[in-house]
Design an enzyme around this catalytic site. Structure first.
Site, PDB file in Angstrom:
ATOM      1  N   SER A   1      -4.250  -4.928  -2.371  1.00 12.05           N
ATOM      2  CA  SER A   1      -5.042  -4.619  -2.006  1.00 12.05           C
ATOM      3  C   SER A   1      -6.561  -5.203  -2.099  1.00 12.05           C
ATOM      4  O   SER A   1      -6.220  -6.138  -1.918  1.00 12.05           O
ATOM      5  CB  SER A   1      -5.080  -3.431  -2.836  1.00 12.05           C
ATOM      6  OG  SER A   1      -6.081  -2.547  -2.494  1.00 12.05           O
TER       7      SER A   1
ATOM      8  N   ASP B   1      -0.402   4.298   4.514  1.00  4.81           N
ATOM      9  CA  ASP B   1      -1.935   4.030   3.847  1.00  4.81           C
ATOM     10  C   ASP B   1      -3.140   3.478   4.923  1.00  4.81           C
ATOM     11  O   ASP B   1      -3.023   3.079   5.693  1.00  4.81           O
ATOM     12  CB  ASP B   1      -1.712   2.060   3.568  1.00  4.81           C
ATOM     13  CG  ASP B   1      -2.821   1.259   2.457  1.00  4.81           C
ATOM     14  OD1 ASP B   1      -3.950   1.503   2.471  1.00  4.81           O
ATOM     15  OD2 ASP B   1      -2.270   0.105   2.240  1.00  4.81           O
TER      16      ASP B   1
ATOM     17  N   HIS C   1      -0.569   2.986  -0.012  1.00  2.89           N
ATOM     18  CA  HIS C   1      -1.074   2.750  -0.520  1.00  2.89           C
ATOM     19  C   HIS C   1      -0.053   2.707  -2.582  1.00  2.89           C
ATOM     20  O   HIS C   1      -0.153   3.389  -2.399  1.00  2.89           O
ATOM     21  CB  HIS C   1      -2.107   2.562  -0.454  1.00  2.89           C
ATOM     22  CG  HIS C   1      -3.316   1.247  -1.350  1.00  2.89           C
ATOM     23  ND1 HIS C   1      -3.105   0.410  -0.178  1.00  2.89           N
ATOM     24  CD2 HIS C   1      -3.496   1.455  -2.165  1.00  2.89           C
ATOM     25  CE1 HIS C   1      -4.182  -0.444  -0.806  1.00  2.89           C
ATOM     26  NE2 HIS C   1      -4.094   0.098  -2.175  1.00  2.89           N
TER      27      HIS C   1
END
Length: 324
Positions: free
Chosen positions: A161, A256, A286
């Site tokens: 991320s 995501d 995610h």
């Protein structure tokens, strides 16, 4: 919308039942506590590793805390390949502890060294503070490699991320000679374009761990000046060229909101001559790597990442580099 994996369905049901306040509704300190408590609840007991050392990399802004994990198996005197790992959390949340399980598992699976970086967080330390700390950490590992038991010719950089964003930036800096070139950049559902214009921002507005409003909360804290969001150090997808960066492993998940921008980044890397391994999981979401108590696929993904690292490291420093 693609189908959801049963484990992800169960995760989302659990999150709805918890009825927790959205992270974006909380001030950063409260959001950090909530995030860390969630990681602890959603991760299994940590693996035992051969060694853990807490360190600090010097930087102009002060020492950057690091944690070194040495995987089980190698002899104590061996100088090991090393992954410098940048944690996720939107540049606002997370720390070494939130990603401890991930780093331990990768150290053991690779039979190598993982060094986790506790970079400064926004909004107290906005862009480019996280980039500066990440760069200081990688430079420190390369410079002090012998004392750390690390083989400086076999380094990699990676993260999930926000950490994937930082890893992509470090790979560009390595290409440009500002930092050591690495054998691999591991980009796990990364954020690569902070202008927030990808399709995901319209597609994922509710019902997932990361929504458009959550991501806007993160970006507003990390890069409060909109003009800075096109800087390649904030949005590596905005770099003039990606050619010559380290070979890349890019993980994307179908549910995501960062999926489209990360897949586009992988395609662009490939077009510009960078070797790319792209792993797309259409039924995942995610943040699954820090939710591995419920999402069993997380362990499989880390095994895949470890095998890619071992393969690249086996090629040696020159064989692991992309063309210029």
């Amino acid at each position: 919308m693609p189908a959801l994996h049963p484990d992800v369905q169960a995760l989302l049901v659990m999150l709805r039942a918890a009825d927790a306040q959205p992270l974006e509704s909380l001030p950063p300190e409260a959001a950090r506590r909530s995030y860390l408590a969630g990681r602890r609840a959603l991760q299994p007991p940590p693996d035992e590793v051969a060694q853990i050392r807490d360190l600090a990399a010097p930087s102009p802004a002060g020492p950057v805390p690091l944690r070194l994990y040495r995987g089980e198996g190698p002899a104590p005197e061996d100088r090991l390949p090393c992954l410098v790992y940048l944690h996720g959390g939107g540049w606002v949340l997370g720390n070494i502890d939130s990603h401890d399980w991930v780093c331990r598992r990768l150290a053991n699976l690779t039979r190598a060294c993982v060094i986790s970086v506790d970079y400064r967080l926004a909004p107290e330390h906005p862009f480019p503070a996280a980039v500066e700390d990440a760069a200081a950490a990688l430079a420190f590992v390369a410079e002090r490699a012998e004392g750390l038991g690390v083989d400086e010719t076999r380094l990699a950089v990676g993260g999930d991320s926000a950490g994937g964003n930082l890893a992509a930036v470090l790979a560009l800096m390595g290409r440009d000679g500002t930092l050591p070139q690495t054998a691999l950049q591991v980009l796990l559902y990364p954020a690569v374009d902070l202008t927030q214009t990808s399709e995901g921002y319209e597609r994922i507005v509710a019902g997932q761990p990361l929504t458009a409003s959550t991501m806007r909360y993160f970006v507003d804290h990390y890069v409060p000046q909109a003009r800075d969001r096109t800087d390649w150090r904030a949005s590596p997808a905005r770099a003039a060229s990606l050619a010559g960066t380290a070979p890349a492993l890019v993980l994307t998940c179908g549910h995501d909101l960062l999926c489209e921008e990360a897949r586009a980044y992988a395609h662009r890397l490939e077009r510009e001559g960078v070797p790319v391994t792209a792993l797309h999981l259409s039924d995942q979401t995610h943040g699954i790597l820090t939710m591995s108590r419920l999402v069993r696929t997380s362990a499989t993904i880390l095994s895949f990442v470890a095998e890619n690292l071992r393969e690249r490291w086996s090629l040696g420093a020159e064989g692991g580099r992309g063309g210029r």
